[in-house]
Design an enzyme around this catalytic site. Structure first.
Site, PDB file in Angstrom:
ATOM      1  N   TYR A 142      15.829   7.714   3.772  1.00  0.00           N
ATOM      2  CA  TYR A 142      16.895   8.069   2.727  1.00  0.00           C
ATOM      3  C   TYR A 142      17.950   9.177   3.039  1.00  0.00           C
ATOM      4  O   TYR A 142      19.697   8.724   2.732  1.00  0.00           O
ATOM      5  CB  TYR A 142      16.150   8.663   2.015  1.00  0.00           C
ATOM      6  CG  TYR A 142      15.145   7.567   0.999  1.00  0.00           C
ATOM      7  CD1 TYR A 142      13.942   6.971   1.686  1.00  0.00           C
ATOM      8  CD2 TYR A 142      15.258   7.807  -0.853  1.00  0.00           C
ATOM      9  CE1 TYR A 142      13.197   5.497   0.680  1.00  0.00           C
ATOM     10  CE2 TYR A 142      14.918   6.288  -1.305  1.00  0.00           C
ATOM     11  CZ  TYR A 142      13.899   5.931  -1.098  1.00  0.00           C
ATOM     12  OH  TYR A 142      12.833   5.057  -1.615  1.00  0.00           O
ATOM     13  N   LYS A 190       3.747   4.617  11.172  1.00  0.00           N
ATOM     14  CA  LYS A 190       3.883   3.891  12.576  1.00  0.00           C
ATOM     15  C   LYS A 190       3.733   3.985  13.391  1.00  0.00           C
ATOM     16  O   LYS A 190       4.746   3.920  14.291  1.00  0.00           O
ATOM     17  CB  LYS A 190       5.043   2.646  11.894  1.00  0.00           C
ATOM     18  CG  LYS A 190       5.058   1.314  12.278  1.00  0.00           C
ATOM     19  CD  LYS A 190       4.133   0.260  11.393  1.00  0.00           C
ATOM     20  CE  LYS A 190       3.884  -1.352  12.430  1.00  0.00           C
ATOM     21  NZ  LYS A 190       3.218  -2.262  12.176  1.00  0.00           N
ATOM     22  N   ASP A 222       1.310  -0.910   7.753  1.00  0.00           N
ATOM     23  CA  ASP A 222       1.496  -2.242   7.507  1.00  0.00           C
ATOM     24  C   ASP A 222      -0.653  -2.626   6.503  1.00  0.00           C
ATOM     25  O   ASP A 222      -1.189  -2.933   6.171  1.00  0.00           O
ATOM     26  CB  ASP A 222       1.690  -3.301   8.187  1.00  0.00           C
ATOM     27  CG  ASP A 222       1.120  -2.764   9.817  1.00  0.00           C
ATOM     28  OD1 ASP A 222       0.117  -1.456   9.598  1.00  0.00           O
ATOM     29  OD2 ASP A 222       1.267  -3.456  10.682  1.00  0.00           O
ATOM     30  N   ASP A 246       7.276   5.363  -0.422  1.00  0.00           N
ATOM     31  CA  ASP A 246       8.101   4.529  -2.109  1.00  0.00           C
ATOM     32  C   ASP A 246       7.222   3.631  -1.963  1.00  0.00           C
ATOM     33  O   ASP A 246       6.992   3.006  -3.843  1.00  0.00           O
ATOM     34  CB  ASP A 246       9.350   4.647  -1.344  1.00  0.00           C
ATOM     35  CG  ASP A 246       9.879   3.453  -2.756  1.00  0.00           C
ATOM     36  OD1 ASP A 246       9.960   3.762  -4.112  1.00  0.00           O
ATOM     37  OD2 ASP A 246      10.680   2.371  -2.504  1.00  0.00           O
ATOM     38  N   ASP A 250       4.346   2.894  -5.410  1.00  0.00           N
ATOM     39  CA  ASP A 250       4.901   1.220  -6.422  1.00  0.00           C
ATOM     40  C   ASP A 250       3.269   0.439  -6.425  1.00  0.00           C
ATOM     41  O   ASP A 250       3.283   0.354  -7.697  1.00  0.00           O
ATOM     42  CB  ASP A 250       5.836  -0.281  -5.958  1.00  0.00           C
ATOM     43  CG  ASP A 250       7.009   1.527  -6.715  1.00  0.00           C
ATOM     44  OD1 ASP A 250       6.753   2.526  -6.917  1.00  0.00           O
ATOM     45  OD2 ASP A 250       7.905  -0.096  -6.892  1.00  0.00           O
TER      46      ASP A 250
HETATM   47  C1  IPM Z   1      11.919   6.023  -6.991  1.00  0.00           C
HETATM   48  C2  IPM Z   1      12.739   5.245  -7.118  1.00  0.00           C
HETATM   49  C3  IPM Z   1      13.297   5.887  -6.680  1.00  0.00           C
HETATM   50  C4  IPM Z   1      14.443   5.941  -4.898  1.00  0.00           C
HETATM   51  C5  IPM Z   1      14.954   5.826  -6.668  1.00  0.00           C
HETATM   52  C6  IPM Z   1      15.774   5.282  -7.904  1.00  0.00           C
HETATM   53  C7  IPM Z   1      16.090   6.411  -5.228  1.00  0.00           C
HETATM   54  O1  IPM Z   1      13.084   4.397  -6.700  1.00  0.00           O
HETATM   55  O2  IPM Z   1      11.054   7.469  -7.059  1.00  0.00           O
HETATM   56  O3  IPM Z   1      10.133   5.997  -6.545  1.00  0.00           O
HETATM   57  O4  IPM Z   1      13.322   5.217  -3.913  1.00  0.00           O
HETATM   58  O5  IPM Z   1      12.461   7.183  -4.359  1.00  0.00           O
HETATM   59 MN    MN Z   2      10.275   3.854  -6.080  1.00  0.00          MN
END
Ligand code: IPM
Ligand code: MN
Length: 352
Positions: A142, A190, A222, A246, A250
């Site tokens: 990032y 990884k 993975d 990240d 999710d």
């Molecule tokens: C999160 C979001 C952010 C990230 C984006 C909006 C930049 O997806 O907070 O997880 O990738 O960190």
């Molecule tokens: Mn995210």
């Protein structure tokens, strides 16, 4: 006690869910004898519209001078569909993480027994899941440099960069958290491919040697992605680098089937930030239908993590659990008799 809280409602449903969390924070203040000063500031697409900058200097100064930051959501479809946009709401978020030194993003994922049937996974797989994702937030791909395009525009590159010190502090934090839980840490990397991952493994093993009671294991990302779905109950604390975190967080957020319930804390060198993990949900903005519970639970994390006030946090959690058990919740959790965003906020505040 007295606290200064920076409030960044942000975009989409941000303002309406933040409003509910503030009601609950005020209710906690009344019950436990605390007072709060809320400083509202701009961030995200709304800040771009008003100032041209997704994280205005003034907002950053207010955050730095506060005891905690309560944050709604950022993002607006008008930027998502325009790859050429020079300024994007997300830049504000990344800049805030960097400027406040928020190197750790903490996302607890726990099943609410009464909601086990909301999960896309089988009940027996999700019941009892209680894990924490600890994502490194200010390093890796990032922020790594160089990043960009070759002169002819035909090649693009991002760099994944980590220092030993960056890995050490986040793995330590994960171990400290695990000490208050079941003392199990899984480091996701990884290392069969990436040099940064090999540094992570090496450094994590050193950190583990300082935490004799911690049982640490290592897993390739993975495989971790697969196991999170197949057997999420095997995890307790997961620690990983920025991009893997990240993606996996999710993934982990849907295990319980209640994304609208998951809070997060970003902590580090300066003021900590508390926010729901869901996004700005623009389709629902202004409709008074969004689930405010993740933001309310983020406020609970704020009391516990930033103010070290655990009874207060517990009072919020209990009220939220009650609203779920009684079905006094928004349409994502109750199709037959849904309540509005503000009704849920009022209800939880009244039950503090
Ligand atoms: C999160 C979001 C952010 C990230 C984006 C909006 C930049 O997806 O907070 O997880 O990738 O960190
Ligand atoms: Mn995210």
């Amino acid at each position: 006690m007295k606290f200064n809280i920076a409030v960044l409602p942000g975009d989409g449903i941000g303002p309406e869910i933040i409003e509910q969390a503030i009601k609950v924070v005020e209710a906690v203040g009344k019950k436990f004898g605390h007072t709060f000063t809320f400083k509202y500031s701009l961030m995200g697409a709304i800040a771009i519209d008003k100032t041209g900058n997704p994280l205005p200097d003034e907002t950053l100064e207010i955050c730095k001078a506060s005891d905690a930051v309560l944050f709604g959501a950022i993002g607006d479809p008008k930027y998502d569909n325009d790859p050429k946009a020079k300024v994007r709401p997300e830049q504000g978020l990344l800049a805030m993480r960097k400027e406040l030194g928020l190197y750790a993003n903490i996302r607890p994922v726990a099943t609410f027994p009464s909601l086990a049937d909301k999960s896309p996974l089988k009940k027996e797989i999700v019941s009892g899941v209680d894990l924490v994702m600890v994502r490194e937030l200010t390093g890796g791909i990032y922020f790594g440099r160089p990043q960009g395009r070759s002169e002819d525009g035909k090649t693009a590159y991002d760099s994944c960069v980590y220092t030993r010190a960056e890995v050490e502090r986040i793995v330590k934090l994960a171990c400290q958290m695990a000490m208050n839980r079941s003392k199990k840490v899984t480091v996701v990397d990884k290392a069969n491919v990436l040099a940064t991952s090999r540094l992570w493994r090496e450094t994590a093993k050193e950190v583990a040697s300082e935490f004799k009671e911690i049982e640490m294991d290592f897993m390739f990302v993975d495989n971790a992605a697969m196991q999170l779905i197949q057997n999420p109950g095997r995890f307790d604390v997961i620690v990983t680098e920025n991009m893997f975190g990240d993606i996996l967080s999710d993934e982990a957020s849907v295990i319980t089937g209640s994304m609208g319930l998951l809070p997060s804390a970003s902590v580090g060198l300066l003021t900590s930030v508390f926010e729901p993990i869901h996004g700005s949900y623009p389709q629902a903005a202004g409709k008074n239908i969004a689930n405010p519970l993740a933001t309310i639970l983020s406020a609970a994390m704020m009391f516990e993590t930033a103010f070290n006030l655990h009874e207060e946090g517990k009072a919020i959690r209990k009220a939220v659990e009650k609203s779920i058990e009684e079905g006094f919740v928004t349409e994502d959790l109750n199709r037959t008799n849904p309540r509005k965003t503000n009704e849920v906020g009022d209800w939880v505040a009244q039950h503090i």
